[in-house]
Every structure is written in C-alpha cells, then in structure tokens.
Write a protein that holds these residues in place. Sequence first.
Motif, PDB file in Angstrom:
ATOM      1  N   SER A 275     -22.772 -26.100  -9.909  1.00 16.09           N
ATOM      2  CA  SER A 275     -20.995 -26.069 -10.084  1.00 16.09           C
ATOM      3  C   SER A 275     -20.489 -25.086 -10.756  1.00 16.09           C
ATOM      4  O   SER A 275     -19.780 -24.206 -10.368  1.00 16.09           O
ATOM      5  N   THR A 276     -21.417 -24.882 -11.918  1.00 18.73           N
ATOM      6  CA  THR A 276     -21.032 -24.066 -13.024  1.00 18.73           C
ATOM      7  C   THR A 276     -21.276 -22.668 -12.469  1.00 18.73           C
ATOM      8  O   THR A 276     -20.540 -21.654 -12.733  1.00 18.73           O
ATOM      9  N   VAL A 277     -22.464 -22.427 -11.886  1.00 13.55           N
ATOM     10  CA  VAL A 277     -22.817 -21.174 -11.295  1.00 13.55           C
ATOM     11  C   VAL A 277     -21.653 -20.522 -10.222  1.00 13.55           C
ATOM     12  O   VAL A 277     -21.210 -19.577 -10.108  1.00 13.55           O
ATOM     13  N   ASN A 278     -21.454 -21.705  -9.445  1.00 17.58           N
ATOM     14  CA  ASN A 278     -20.287 -21.217  -8.311  1.00 17.58           C
ATOM     15  C   ASN A 278     -18.994 -20.866  -9.083  1.00 17.58           C
ATOM     16  O   ASN A 278     -18.284 -20.008  -8.657  1.00 17.58           O
ATOM     17  N   VAL A 279     -18.608 -21.660 -10.086  1.00 17.47           N
ATOM     18  CA  VAL A 279     -17.277 -21.369 -10.910  1.00 17.47           C
ATOM     19  C   VAL A 279     -17.713 -19.855 -11.476  1.00 17.47           C
ATOM     20  O   VAL A 279     -16.554 -19.235 -11.464  1.00 17.47           O
ATOM     21  N   LEU A 280     -18.491 -19.604 -12.180  1.00 15.15           N
ATOM     22  CA  LEU A 280     -19.043 -18.242 -12.799  1.00 15.15           C
ATOM     23  C   LEU A 280     -18.703 -17.048 -11.777  1.00 15.15           C
ATOM     24  O   LEU A 280     -18.304 -16.062 -12.149  1.00 15.15           O
ATOM     25  N   SER A 281     -19.102 -17.521 -10.614  1.00 14.06           N
ATOM     26  CA  SER A 281     -19.060 -16.289  -9.277  1.00 14.06           C
ATOM     27  C   SER A 281     -17.723 -15.746  -9.061  1.00 14.06           C
ATOM     28  O   SER A 281     -17.454 -14.755  -8.873  1.00 14.06           O
ATOM     29  N   GLU A 282     -16.752 -16.847  -9.605  1.00 14.04           N
ATOM     30  CA  GLU A 282     -15.381 -16.579  -9.413  1.00 14.04           C
ATOM     31  C   GLU A 282     -14.739 -15.747 -10.398  1.00 14.04           C
ATOM     32  O   GLU A 282     -13.375 -15.240 -10.210  1.00 14.04           O
ATOM     33  N   THR A 283     -15.287 -15.441 -11.454  1.00 13.30           N
ATOM     34  CA  THR A 283     -14.926 -14.626 -12.683  1.00 13.30           C
ATOM     35  C   THR A 283     -14.502 -13.210 -12.174  1.00 13.30           C
ATOM     36  O   THR A 283     -15.263 -12.439 -11.584  1.00 13.30           O
ATOM     37  N   VAL A 284     -13.429 -12.793 -12.681  1.00 14.59           N
ATOM     38  CA  VAL A 284     -12.905 -11.355 -12.289  1.00 14.59           C
ATOM     39  C   VAL A 284     -13.063 -10.484 -13.439  1.00 14.59           C
ATOM     40  O   VAL A 284     -12.573 -10.632 -14.600  1.00 14.59           O
ATOM     41  N   VAL A 285     -13.555  -9.230 -13.203  1.00 12.79           N
ATOM     42  CA  VAL A 285     -13.967  -8.340 -14.290  1.00 12.79           C
ATOM     43  C   VAL A 285     -12.794  -7.341 -14.045  1.00 12.79           C
ATOM     44  O   VAL A 285     -12.741  -6.552 -13.037  1.00 12.79           O
ATOM     45  N   GLU A 286     -11.913  -7.007 -15.082  1.00 11.35           N
ATOM     46  CA  GLU A 286     -11.037  -5.861 -14.791  1.00 11.35           C
ATOM     47  C   GLU A 286     -11.200  -4.817 -16.002  1.00 11.35           C
ATOM     48  O   GLU A 286     -11.168  -5.245 -17.243  1.00 11.35           O
ATOM     49  N   ILE A 287     -11.292  -3.481 -15.684  1.00 10.38           N
ATOM     50  CA  ILE A 287     -11.624  -2.697 -16.812  1.00 10.38           C
ATOM     51  C   ILE A 287     -10.102  -2.108 -17.247  1.00 10.38           C
ATOM     52  O   ILE A 287      -9.405  -1.961 -16.630  1.00 10.38           O
ATOM     53  N   GLY A 288     -10.367  -1.970 -18.509  1.00  9.13           N
ATOM     54  CA  GLY A 288      -9.032  -1.532 -19.207  1.00  9.13           C
ATOM     55  C   GLY A 288      -9.121  -0.079 -19.555  1.00  9.13           C
ATOM     56  O   GLY A 288      -9.514   0.799 -18.827  1.00  9.13           O
ATOM     57  N   ASN A 289      -9.018   0.064 -21.003  1.00  8.83           N
ATOM     58  CA  ASN A 289      -9.103   1.378 -21.693  1.00  8.83           C
ATOM     59  C   ASN A 289     -10.615   2.130 -21.577  1.00  8.83           C
ATOM     60  O   ASN A 289     -11.544   1.281 -21.825  1.00  8.83           O
ATOM     61  N   VAL A 290     -10.684   3.086 -21.326  1.00  6.98           N
ATOM     62  CA  VAL A 290     -12.020   3.817 -21.203  1.00  6.98           C
ATOM     63  C   VAL A 290     -11.934   5.005 -22.069  1.00  6.98           C
ATOM     64  O   VAL A 290     -11.070   6.008 -21.754  1.00  6.98           O
ATOM     65  N   GLU A 291     -12.910   4.979 -23.191  1.00  5.78           N
ATOM     66  CA  GLU A 291     -13.035   6.282 -23.849  1.00  5.78           C
ATOM     67  C   GLU A 291     -14.345   6.846 -23.806  1.00  5.78           C
ATOM     68  O   GLU A 291     -15.434   6.132 -24.221  1.00  5.78           O
ATOM     69  N   GLU A 292     -14.504   8.095 -23.414  1.00  6.49           N
ATOM     70  CA  GLU A 292     -15.904   8.565 -23.522  1.00  6.49           C
ATOM     71  C   GLU A 292     -16.030  10.060 -24.293  1.00  6.49           C
ATOM     72  O   GLU A 292     -15.054  10.807 -24.091  1.00  6.49           O
ATOM     73  N   ALA A 293     -17.094  10.030 -24.974  1.00  2.77           N
ATOM     74  CA  ALA A 293     -17.192  11.284 -25.887  1.00  2.77           C
ATOM     75  C   ALA A 293     -18.602  11.475 -26.211  1.00  2.77           C
ATOM     76  O   ALA A 293     -19.303  10.500 -26.687  1.00  2.77           O
ATOM     77  N   ASP A 294     -19.263  12.644 -26.200  1.00  2.00           N
ATOM     78  CA  ASP A 294     -20.650  12.710 -26.585  1.00  2.00           C
ATOM     79  C   ASP A 294     -21.518  11.967 -26.055  1.00  2.00           C
ATOM     80  O   ASP A 294     -22.504  11.193 -26.608  1.00  2.00           O
ATOM     81  N   GLY A 295     -21.538  11.622 -24.578  1.00  2.00           N
ATOM     82  CA  GLY A 295     -22.579  10.793 -24.045  1.00  2.00           C
ATOM     83  C   GLY A 295     -22.407   9.195 -24.302  1.00  2.00           C
ATOM     84  O   GLY A 295     -23.256   8.531 -24.168  1.00  2.00           O
ATOM     85  N   VAL A 296     -21.302   9.008 -25.005  1.00  2.00           N
ATOM     86  CA  VAL A 296     -21.119   7.486 -25.349  1.00  2.00           C
ATOM     87  C   VAL A 296     -19.850   7.031 -24.775  1.00  2.00           C
ATOM     88  O   VAL A 296     -18.908   7.906 -24.871  1.00  2.00           O
ATOM     89  N   CYS A 297     -19.662   5.716 -24.198  1.00  2.00           N
ATOM     90  CA  CYS A 297     -18.403   5.444 -23.242  1.00  2.00           C
ATOM     91  C   CYS A 297     -18.343   4.026 -23.958  1.00  2.00           C
ATOM     92  O   CYS A 297     -18.757   3.370 -23.854  1.00  2.00           O
ATOM     93  N   PHE A 298     -16.821   3.924 -24.464  1.00  2.00           N
ATOM     94  CA  PHE A 298     -16.280   2.705 -24.879  1.00  2.00           C
ATOM     95  C   PHE A 298     -15.342   1.988 -23.744  1.00  2.00           C
ATOM     96  O   PHE A 298     -14.257   2.899 -23.636  1.00  2.00           O
ATOM     97  N   ILE A 299     -15.645   0.977 -23.413  1.00  2.00           N
ATOM     98  CA  ILE A 299     -14.747   0.281 -22.375  1.00  2.00           C
ATOM     99  C   ILE A 299     -13.945  -1.234 -22.859  1.00  2.00           C
ATOM    100  O   ILE A 299     -14.971  -1.826 -23.194  1.00  2.00           O
ATOM    101  N   GLU A 300     -12.813  -1.003 -22.644  1.00  2.00           N
ATOM    102  CA  GLU A 300     -12.395  -2.418 -22.799  1.00  2.00           C
ATOM    103  C   GLU A 300     -12.238  -3.143 -21.714  1.00  2.00           C
ATOM    104  O   GLU A 300     -11.792  -2.464 -20.828  1.00  2.00           O
ATOM    105  N   TYR A 301     -12.465  -4.398 -21.615  1.00  2.00           N
ATOM    106  CA  TYR A 301     -12.409  -4.978 -20.368  1.00  2.00           C
ATOM    107  C   TYR A 301     -11.878  -6.492 -20.317  1.00  2.00           C
ATOM    108  O   TYR A 301     -12.186  -7.184 -21.489  1.00  2.00           O
ATOM    109  N   SER A 302     -11.799  -7.162 -19.446  1.00  2.00           N
ATOM    110  CA  SER A 302     -11.480  -8.583 -19.585  1.00  2.00           C
ATOM    111  C   SER A 302     -12.073  -9.301 -18.516  1.00  2.00           C
ATOM    112  O   SER A 302     -12.328  -8.711 -17.325  1.00  2.00           O
ATOM    113  N   LEU A 303     -12.427 -10.702 -18.858  1.00  2.00           N
ATOM    114  CA  LEU A 303     -13.173 -11.462 -17.956  1.00  2.00           C
ATOM    115  C   LEU A 303     -12.160 -12.636 -17.634  1.00  2.00           C
ATOM    116  O   LEU A 303     -11.524 -13.363 -18.474  1.00  2.00           O
ATOM    117  N   THR A 304     -11.566 -12.838 -16.370  1.00  2.00           N
ATOM    118  CA  THR A 304     -10.665 -13.962 -15.830  1.00  2.00           C
ATOM    119  C   THR A 304     -11.355 -14.992 -15.203  1.00  2.00           C
ATOM    120  O   THR A 304     -11.800 -14.469 -14.252  1.00  2.00           O
TER     121      THR A 304
END
Length: 145
Positions: free
Chosen positions: A88-117
């Motif tokens: 049941s938990t695995v089924n519920v987890l499968s419904e988690t939505v990943v939303e990408i927010g702010n993305v900053e990239e410099a010198d081969g490194v990327c920082f991403i703010e995101y949310s799990l709903t």
Amino acid sequence: MTRRYIYIGAGILAAALAAFLCLRGEEAERAQKPGPEEVLTSFSEAMKTGDFKKAKGMCDTVSMQNYLDAYTRKWEEKSQKDSAAFASTVNVLSETVVEIGNVEEADGVCFIEYSLTLDGKTRQSKASLKKEGGEWKVAEITGRI
C-alpha cells in the motif's frame, strides 16, 4: 584551369559537408544525454519505486552512498514488517509528484530546488548534480531548502 576550380570546389564542399555531419553528430549525442532536471526526476522515480540499481547509476556513488544506504535500509525494514501495508505504501509513493523549481548551473555543477507532493503535502528539497564523463550525476540531496 576550369578543372582545377572544380576540384577546389569539390574539396571545399566535402570539407563543409564533413564539418556539418560532425556538428550534427555532436548535437545528436547531446540530445540523447539527459539534462540535470531529467536526471533528478528519473532518480526520484527510481527511488520511489525501489529501483535502487537504477538510482545508483544516476548518482555520484561516493557522495551519495550514505543517502542510498539509509533509504535502502528503511525500504527493506518496512517491506519485512507487513507486506500488505508495504504494498500500500509503495502504491501511495508512486503517486508522488516531482516538480522542478529554480535551476542554477555553473562550472559543471547544477543546483536544483524541487518539491515532492503527495496527498496535498509538499516537501521542499534541493539537489546538487555534477557532470561526470559528460553525464549529470546526483551528488547531494538535502531535505529542506
């Protein structure tokens, strides 16, 4: 003399065609490799479905080893307690939505703010990814921004 110009023209045309094909090949190779946002989304999908082998392949395993071990250990503990509840938990987890927010990239490194709903509850997180061998790899996940 006309023949000479034909050969020169043919040589220039062949060089231009070769350069064009090389550039197209590089573009195609770049288009096939996922960007940092896609890697993070795929990593999250793998983790929420328990595909730890796939998730590990998207990580810098040195910096992410503790994170992967802790998550895997928790997954295994929960799966052994009550299989029906775990399913049941695995089924519920499968419904988690990943939303990408702010993305900053410099010198081969990327920082991403995101949310799990899930079920109206949102958890803000931040990830850092770095390029290894031309591919983006998850290097760190933090729970809160």
